[in-house]
Design a protein around this motif. Sequence first.
Motif: not given
Length: 247
Positions: A210-223
């Motif tokens: 599984h992967v989650a991508v962070m940007d500016d203190g938030r999760i912007v993608h998960a899948g």
Amino acid sequence: MPEAPDNNAPLLTLQGVHTHIGEYHILQGVDLVVPRAGLTVLLGRNGAGKSTTLRTIMGLWHASAGALRFDGHDITKEQTPDISRRGIAFVPEDMGIFSGLTVQENLRLAAIGGRFDDKRLDWIFGLFPALKRFWLRPGGTLSGGQKQMVAIARAIIEPRKLLLIDEPTKGLAPAIVDNLSQAFLELKAHDTTILLVEQNFHFVRALGDHVAVMDDGRIVHAGSMQALSNDEAMQARLLGLHAGAVH
């Protein structure tokens, strides 16, 4: 009374988590799900909030808002020792090795009662055969790769439900990275859940479930990692700004 853990539920969830460090608002509503018995990768540029997320889970910094739930328990306001006793171990980016202690002593500090389980120790030697060679050497004399082996071995000297690992391959030689890759596969095979912060996308794409991508203190993608690995357009959209770091 806490609810009994549901083995079909995620091992860890963060809901709307905010973390302030002094005047800085680092995490700004993080929603993150870590399924059981797999490897979840947290990607993102430097300063996106990845390390702060791990430290907030571990209770080293406390969430100013939101909720963290681990294995059926609300851990939002718990202290680090209590979180550790629930079965979470943290390997920080700086590895945290005690320079003046031997490898053996570093691991003994993390063993319950200072005693090793011989079968588990042999299993760890199987993961990191080089540990035997520098077993009695002071931590401060080790290379970066050797220190990383010690840091991970210390985290798993007792069985853990969840490993939080921050940038394990940073600055390491390819042979050591290959060793870490095999070790993580072995840990996954033994139903250890891993949340891994990493910028080496080629390293994690073969390991992650599984992967989650962070940007500016938030999760912007998960899948799923497979979906991201198979979709170059998605990689460009999510990771293109950080291509030098993650590709």
